[in-house]
Design a protein around this motif. Structure first.
Motif, PDB file in Angstrom:
ATOM      1  N   LEU A  82       0.817  -1.211   0.000  1.00 19.40           N
ATOM      2  CA  LEU A  82       0.000   0.000   0.000  1.00 19.40           C
ATOM      3  C   LEU A  82       0.856   1.269   0.000  1.00 19.40           C
ATOM      4  CD1 LEU A  82      -2.849  -1.028   2.493  1.00 19.40           C
ATOM      5  CD2 LEU A  82      -3.029  -0.737   0.007  1.00 19.40           C
ATOM      6  N   ALA A  83       2.016   1.195   0.647  1.00 22.76           N
ATOM      7  CA  ALA A  83       2.903   2.357   0.705  1.00 22.76           C
ATOM      8  C   ALA A  83       3.801   2.463  -0.525  1.00 22.76           C
ATOM      9  CB  ALA A  83       3.773   2.287   1.968  1.00 22.76           C
ATOM     10  N   TRP A  84       3.852   1.419  -1.342  1.00 20.71           N
ATOM     11  CA  TRP A  84       4.810   1.361  -2.447  1.00 20.71           C
ATOM     12  C   TRP A  84       4.688   2.531  -3.433  1.00 20.71           C
ATOM     13  CZ3 TRP A  84       9.342   0.047  -3.617  1.00 20.71           C
ATOM     14  CH2 TRP A  84       9.767  -0.144  -4.937  1.00 20.71           C
ATOM     15  N   PRO A  85       3.485   2.985  -3.824  1.00 21.91           N
ATOM     16  CA  PRO A  85       3.434   4.134  -4.739  1.00 21.91           C
ATOM     17  C   PRO A  85       4.148   5.368  -4.198  1.00 21.91           C
ATOM     18  CG  PRO A  85       1.294   3.062  -4.632  1.00 21.91           C
ATOM     19  CD  PRO A  85       2.139   2.447  -3.547  1.00 21.91           C
ATOM     20  N   ILE A 111      11.789   7.216  -4.818  1.00 21.19           N
ATOM     21  CA  ILE A 111      12.884   6.620  -5.583  1.00 21.19           C
ATOM     22  C   ILE A 111      13.111   7.399  -6.882  1.00 21.19           C
ATOM     23  CG2 ILE A 111      13.631   4.564  -6.846  1.00 21.19           C
ATOM     24  CD1 ILE A 111      12.142   2.888  -4.746  1.00 21.19           C
ATOM     25  N   ARG A 112      12.017   7.824  -7.526  1.00 21.14           N
ATOM     26  CA  ARG A 112      12.152   8.606  -8.761  1.00 21.14           C
ATOM     27  C   ARG A 112      12.839   9.941  -8.490  1.00 21.14           C
ATOM     28  NH1 ARG A 112       6.637   9.081 -11.957  1.00 21.14           N
ATOM     29  NH2 ARG A 112       8.053  10.203 -13.370  1.00 21.14           N
ATOM     30  N   VAL A 128       8.993   4.680 -14.335  1.00 25.13           N
ATOM     31  CA  VAL A 128       7.564   4.738 -14.646  1.00 25.13           C
ATOM     32  C   VAL A 128       7.069   3.354 -15.056  1.00 25.13           C
ATOM     33  CG1 VAL A 128       5.853   5.648 -16.264  1.00 25.13           C
ATOM     34  CG2 VAL A 128       7.552   7.177 -15.255  1.00 25.13           C
ATOM     35  N   LEU A 129       7.880   2.649 -15.842  1.00 27.81           N
ATOM     36  CA  LEU A 129       7.532   1.282 -16.248  1.00 27.81           C
ATOM     37  C   LEU A 129       7.486   0.358 -15.039  1.00 27.81           C
ATOM     38  CD1 LEU A 129       6.995  -0.810 -18.448  1.00 27.81           C
ATOM     39  CD2 LEU A 129       9.477  -1.045 -18.731  1.00 27.81           C
ATOM     40  N   VAL A 130       8.459   0.508 -14.137  1.00 25.75           N
ATOM     41  CA  VAL A 130       8.460  -0.294 -12.907  1.00 25.75           C
ATOM     42  C   VAL A 130       7.182  -0.046 -12.115  1.00 25.75           C
ATOM     43  CG1 VAL A 130       9.592  -0.573 -10.663  1.00 25.75           C
ATOM     44  CG2 VAL A 130      10.970  -0.463 -12.731  1.00 25.75           C
ATOM     45  N   ALA A 131       6.756   1.208 -12.061  1.00 24.03           N
ATOM     46  CA  ALA A 131       5.521   1.536 -11.336  1.00 24.03           C
ATOM     47  C   ALA A 131       4.316   0.823 -11.943  1.00 24.03           C
ATOM     48  CB  ALA A 131       5.297   3.049 -11.340  1.00 24.03           C
ATOM     49  N   ARG A 132       4.248   0.816 -13.269  1.00 31.79           N
ATOM     50  CA  ARG A 132       3.117   0.162 -13.935  1.00 31.79           C
ATOM     51  C   ARG A 132       3.125  -1.345 -13.695  1.00 31.79           C
ATOM     52  NH1 ARG A 132       0.140   3.175 -17.252  1.00 31.79           N
ATOM     53  NH2 ARG A 132      -0.671   1.295 -18.257  1.00 31.79           N
ATOM     54  N   LEU A 133       4.315  -1.905 -13.539  1.00 32.37           N
ATOM     55  CA  LEU A 133       4.422  -3.352 -13.360  1.00 32.37           C
ATOM     56  C   LEU A 133       4.251  -3.790 -11.905  1.00 32.37           C
ATOM     57  CD1 LEU A 133       7.464  -4.104 -15.720  1.00 32.37           C
ATOM     58  CD2 LEU A 133       5.046  -4.586 -16.168  1.00 32.37           C
ATOM     59  N   THR A 134       4.529  -2.892 -10.968  1.00 30.43           N
ATOM     60  CA  THR A 134       4.559  -3.298  -9.557  1.00 30.43           C
ATOM     61  C   THR A 134       3.428  -2.727  -8.713  1.00 30.43           C
ATOM     62  OG1 THR A 134       6.064  -1.459  -9.014  1.00 30.43           O
ATOM     63  CG2 THR A 134       7.070  -3.587  -9.588  1.00 30.43           C
ATOM     64  N   ILE A 135       2.709  -1.747  -9.231  1.00 23.16           N
ATOM     65  CA  ILE A 135       1.587  -1.170  -8.473  1.00 23.16           C
ATOM     66  C   ILE A 135       0.286  -1.743  -9.041  1.00 23.16           C
ATOM     67  CG2 ILE A 135       0.379   0.941  -7.819  1.00 23.16           C
ATOM     68  CD1 ILE A 135       3.003   2.448  -8.149  1.00 23.16           C
ATOM     69  N   SER A 136      -0.501  -2.352  -8.193  1.00 28.16           N
ATOM     70  CA  SER A 136      -1.734  -2.969  -8.679  1.00 28.16           C
ATOM     71  C   SER A 136      -2.718  -1.920  -9.173  1.00 28.16           C
ATOM     72  CB  SER A 136      -2.394  -3.784  -7.549  1.00 28.16           C
ATOM     73  OG  SER A 136      -2.905  -2.919  -6.549  1.00 28.16           O
ATOM     74  N   LEU A 147      20.269  10.636 -19.783  1.00 27.87           N
ATOM     75  CA  LEU A 147      20.244   9.441 -18.938  1.00 27.87           C
ATOM     76  C   LEU A 147      19.209   9.577 -17.827  1.00 27.87           C
ATOM     77  CD1 LEU A 147      24.037   8.546 -18.558  1.00 27.87           C
ATOM     78  CD2 LEU A 147      22.315   7.328 -19.891  1.00 27.87           C
ATOM     79  N   ALA A 148      19.093  10.773 -17.271  1.00 30.90           N
ATOM     80  CA  ALA A 148      18.091  10.994 -16.217  1.00 30.90           C
ATOM     81  C   ALA A 148      16.685  10.750 -16.756  1.00 30.90           C
ATOM     82  CB  ALA A 148      18.209  12.420 -15.677  1.00 30.90           C
ATOM     83  N   LEU A 149      16.420  11.187 -17.983  1.00 30.87           N
ATOM     84  CA  LEU A 149      15.106  10.966 -18.588  1.00 30.87           C
ATOM     85  C   LEU A 149      14.857   9.478 -18.832  1.00 30.87           C
ATOM     86  CD1 LEU A 149      15.026  13.897 -21.193  1.00 30.87           C
ATOM     87  CD2 LEU A 149      13.731  13.725 -19.060  1.00 30.87           C
TER      88      LEU A 149
END
Length: 213
Positions: free
Chosen positions: A130-133, A139-140, A200-208, A191-193
């Motif tokens: 629940l806290a992950w987002p 992290i971003r 952002v991709l990690v968020a889509r894959l790991t946040i339900s 590189l930062a971009l």
């Protein structure tokens, strides 16, 4: 400038790889450290306040000053660069991790405990997801911030694109000096971009979807 980039593309690509590798490894290490600290303090308002204050104070320390202190203690090379980058990377992640864990609905936690889940299982299966987002948002921010600090780490001969920037700045007025500084700076921004898009991709894959909604 493009001809100069093509001429030195192998060096630029290698330095870019070093830079992003250094940043990503330090951010992963910082995430582990920040989560461990957050798990220890988030249940205590006093410790939570201390953690947030430490995060705020830490961000006011100039990176050059910290690198200079580390240089005296650890010498030149990768080690002081990793220590400095990891230190700065921990701060936004720690703040967000504490906020995220503290903001989890206590009713959901009590419900999980009521059906027989242990405190560790509740943390791993209820609170952290629940806290992950919120944690991932930290992290971003951290990754973007330390991408620039990693360039400054060239001051202690750390790896990455900072070497190009410092080399160009030290030779201003000389042949190709401006190109070196510009190429290094532009490469860091690109590189930062890229890293942010990956997160952002990690968020889509790991946040339900339920949490995202």
């Amino acid at each position: 400038m493009w001809a100069y980039v093509v001429e030195r593309r192998d060096e630029i690509l290698f330095l870019s790889y070093q830079h992003v590798s250094l940043v990503l490894q330090c951010v992963v290490l910082a995430t582990a450290i920040a989560l461990m600290i957050a798990v220890l303090v988030y249940r205590s308002p006093r410790l939570t306040s201390m953690a947030n204050s430490a995060s705020a104070i830490g961000l006011t320390i100039p990176s050059f000053a910290l690198l200079g202190l580390l240089l005296a203690a650890l010498g030149f090379g990768v080690v002081p660069a990793v220590v400095a980058i990891t230190f700065y990377a921990v701060l936004p992640i720690l703040r967000n991790a504490v906020v995220g864990l503290s903001g989890v609905d206590r009713g959901m936690v009590e419900s999980a405990r009521g059906i027989g889940m242990s405190r560790l299982a509740t943390l791993a299966r209820v609170e952290l997801p629940l806290a992950w987002p919120v944690i991932l948002a930290g992290i971003r921010v951290s990754a973007q911030m330390v991408m620039g600090i990693a360039a400054v780490a060239a001051y202690v001969l750390g790896p990455g694109l900072g070497g190009l920037i410092f080399s160009g700045l030290s030779r201003l007025g000389g042949a190709n000096a401006t190109y070196l500084a510009l190429i290094g700076t532009i490469a860091v921004v690109l590189l930062a971009l890229v890293v942010d898009l990956l997160l952002v991709l990690v968020a889509r894959l790991t946040i339900s979807r339920g949490i995202r909604a």
